[in-house]
Design a protein around this motif. Structure first.
Motif, PDB file in Angstrom:
ATOM      1  N   PRO A  43       0.979  -1.210   0.118  1.00 44.32           N
ATOM      2  CA  PRO A  43      -0.051  -0.024  -0.007  1.00 44.32           C
ATOM      3  C   PRO A  43       0.860   1.162   0.098  1.00 44.32           C
ATOM      4  O   PRO A  43       0.656   2.451  -0.734  1.00 44.32           O
ATOM      5  N   GLU A  44       1.983   1.244   0.710  1.00 43.98           N
ATOM      6  CA  GLU A  44       2.873   2.346   0.774  1.00 43.98           C
ATOM      7  C   GLU A  44       3.190   2.875  -0.592  1.00 43.98           C
ATOM      8  O   GLU A  44       3.767   4.103  -0.711  1.00 43.98           O
TER       9      GLU A  44
ATOM     10  N   LEU B 115      -8.066  -3.339   0.030  1.00 39.30           N
ATOM     11  CA  LEU B 115      -6.912  -3.170   0.979  1.00 39.30           C
ATOM     12  C   LEU B 115      -7.248  -4.304   2.028  1.00 39.30           C
ATOM     13  O   LEU B 115      -8.138  -4.880   2.526  1.00 39.30           O
TER      14      LEU B 115
ATOM     15  N   TYR C  20      -5.927  -6.080   5.400  1.00 41.24           N
ATOM     16  CA  TYR C  20      -5.318  -5.747   6.955  1.00 41.24           C
ATOM     17  C   TYR C  20      -5.100  -6.960   7.732  1.00 41.24           C
ATOM     18  O   TYR C  20      -5.834  -7.872   7.710  1.00 41.24           O
TER      19      TYR C  20
ATOM     20  N   GLN D 247      -8.392  -5.463  12.650  1.00 44.13           N
ATOM     21  CA  GLN D 247      -8.788  -4.144  12.435  1.00 44.13           C
ATOM     22  C   GLN D 247      -8.063  -3.114  13.344  1.00 44.13           C
ATOM     23  O   GLN D 247      -8.321  -1.986  13.137  1.00 44.13           O
TER      24      GLN D 247
ATOM     25  N   LYS E   1      -4.717  -2.722  12.989  1.00 39.64           N
ATOM     26  CA  LYS E   1      -3.416  -2.371  12.394  1.00 39.64           C
ATOM     27  C   LYS E   1      -3.692  -1.895  10.996  1.00 39.64           C
ATOM     28  O   LYS E   1      -4.754  -2.002  10.271  1.00 39.64           O
ATOM     29  N   LYS E   2      -2.521  -1.237  10.516  1.00 39.08           N
ATOM     30  CA  LYS E   2      -2.628  -0.556   9.251  1.00 39.08           C
ATOM     31  C   LYS E   2      -2.617  -1.743   8.099  1.00 39.08           C
ATOM     32  O   LYS E   2      -2.223  -2.887   8.130  1.00 39.08           O
ATOM     33  N   ALA E   3      -3.025  -1.441   6.953  1.00 44.15           N
ATOM     34  CA  ALA E   3      -3.158  -2.280   5.637  1.00 44.15           C
ATOM     35  C   ALA E   3      -1.649  -2.689   5.500  1.00 44.15           C
ATOM     36  O   ALA E   3      -0.856  -1.732   5.305  1.00 44.15           O
ATOM     37  N   ASN E   4      -1.376  -3.984   4.907  1.00 41.84           N
ATOM     38  CA  ASN E   4      -0.066  -4.602   4.699  1.00 41.84           C
ATOM     39  C   ASN E   4      -0.277  -5.006   3.174  1.00 41.84           C
ATOM     40  O   ASN E   4       0.987  -5.457   2.554  1.00 41.84           O
TER      41      ASN E   4
ATOM     42  N   PRO F 253     -12.755  -3.545   2.882  1.00 37.59           N
ATOM     43  CA  PRO F 253     -11.396  -4.079   3.489  1.00 37.59           C
ATOM     44  C   PRO F 253     -11.716  -5.750   3.719  1.00 37.59           C
ATOM     45  O   PRO F 253     -12.737  -6.142   4.111  1.00 37.59           O
TER      46      PRO F 253
ATOM     47  N   TYR G 194     -10.117  -8.476   6.319  1.00 36.21           N
ATOM     48  CA  TYR G 194      -9.457  -8.635   7.485  1.00 36.21           C
ATOM     49  C   TYR G 194      -9.056 -10.287   7.830  1.00 36.21           C
ATOM     50  O   TYR G 194      -9.598 -11.027   7.505  1.00 36.21           O
TER      51      TYR G 194
END
Length: 204
Positions: free
Chosen positions: A140-141, A162, A164, A167, A169-172, A192, A194
């Motif tokens: 994602p970054e 996205l 994750y 819930q 933590k940020k998306a990886n 999203p 999870y």
């Protein structure tokens, strides 16, 4: 498996290409969805042999073809010849801070030592038919960079989801469905995904 599950295969799809196929998990999973011919490209010989063993073990040699080679050397393949392409490429650029104290397999799988995002998208744009689809799982970054390069190579994101760990933590990861231009309509941002719910797998 996240990417293989995300891929939608339309009825008119006849030729599928998986770039950096690793142990062959994506082509093998996709045989549950389609009877289309699937080709997997892998540059590391040991991993290629593992993929070949997996294909033979699952009796899928008639549907899956594996190639030991570099995706940058696919000029012998007919241009605009694939209906669908998938890739789970390295996410990390090589910098002075890169941790390369890994096995050669992990170095190549995780870092842009043999393929960059731009060289991947350039190859995809050449091999994908107009109106064909490219499926990508990525970091994602680097989405901004990814979107800029997609535009450069006439590829348009159509769906995005996205992923994750949970819930809190940020998306990886990010899953993308991309269409070779011309394409109409905008980008659909899906709910999203999870992976964990508490300390257990989520229902999905």
């Amino acid at each position: 498996l996240l990417l293989a599950d995300y891929i939608r295969i339309r009825k008119d799809v006849k030729n599928i290409l998986d770039l950096g196929t690793g142990n062959g998990v994506i082509p093998i999973y996709l045989t549950l969805k389609t009877e289309a011919k699937i080709t997997g490209i892998e540059v590391q010989e040991d991993v290629y042999k593992m993929a070949l063993a997996n294909v033979l073990e699952n009796k899928l040699k008639a549907q899956i073809t594996l190639v030991l080679g570099d995706l940058h050397q696919l000029n012998c393949y007919p241009l605009k010849s694939y209906d669908l392409i998938s890739a789970n490429p390295p996410y990390f650029k090589v910098t002075k801070k890169s941790n390369l104290n890994l096995s050669p397999y992990k170095q190549i799988a995780k870092h842009e030592l043999m393929v960059t995002l731009e060289s991947l998208l350039k190859t995809v744009s050449k091999l994908l038919k107009n109106g064909g689809y490219f499926y990508l799982i990525y970091f994602p970054e680097r989405l901004k960079e990814c979107f800029n390069l997609l535009e450069k190579y006439q590829l348009e994101p159509k769906r995005m989801r996205l992923v994750y760990p949970n819930q809190a933590k940020k998306a990886n990861h990010v899953l993308l469905e991309i269409k070779k231009s011309p394409a109409k309509g905008g980008l659909i941002i899906e709910a999203p995904l999870y992976i964990y719910q508490g300390d257990k797998w989520s229902d999905e």
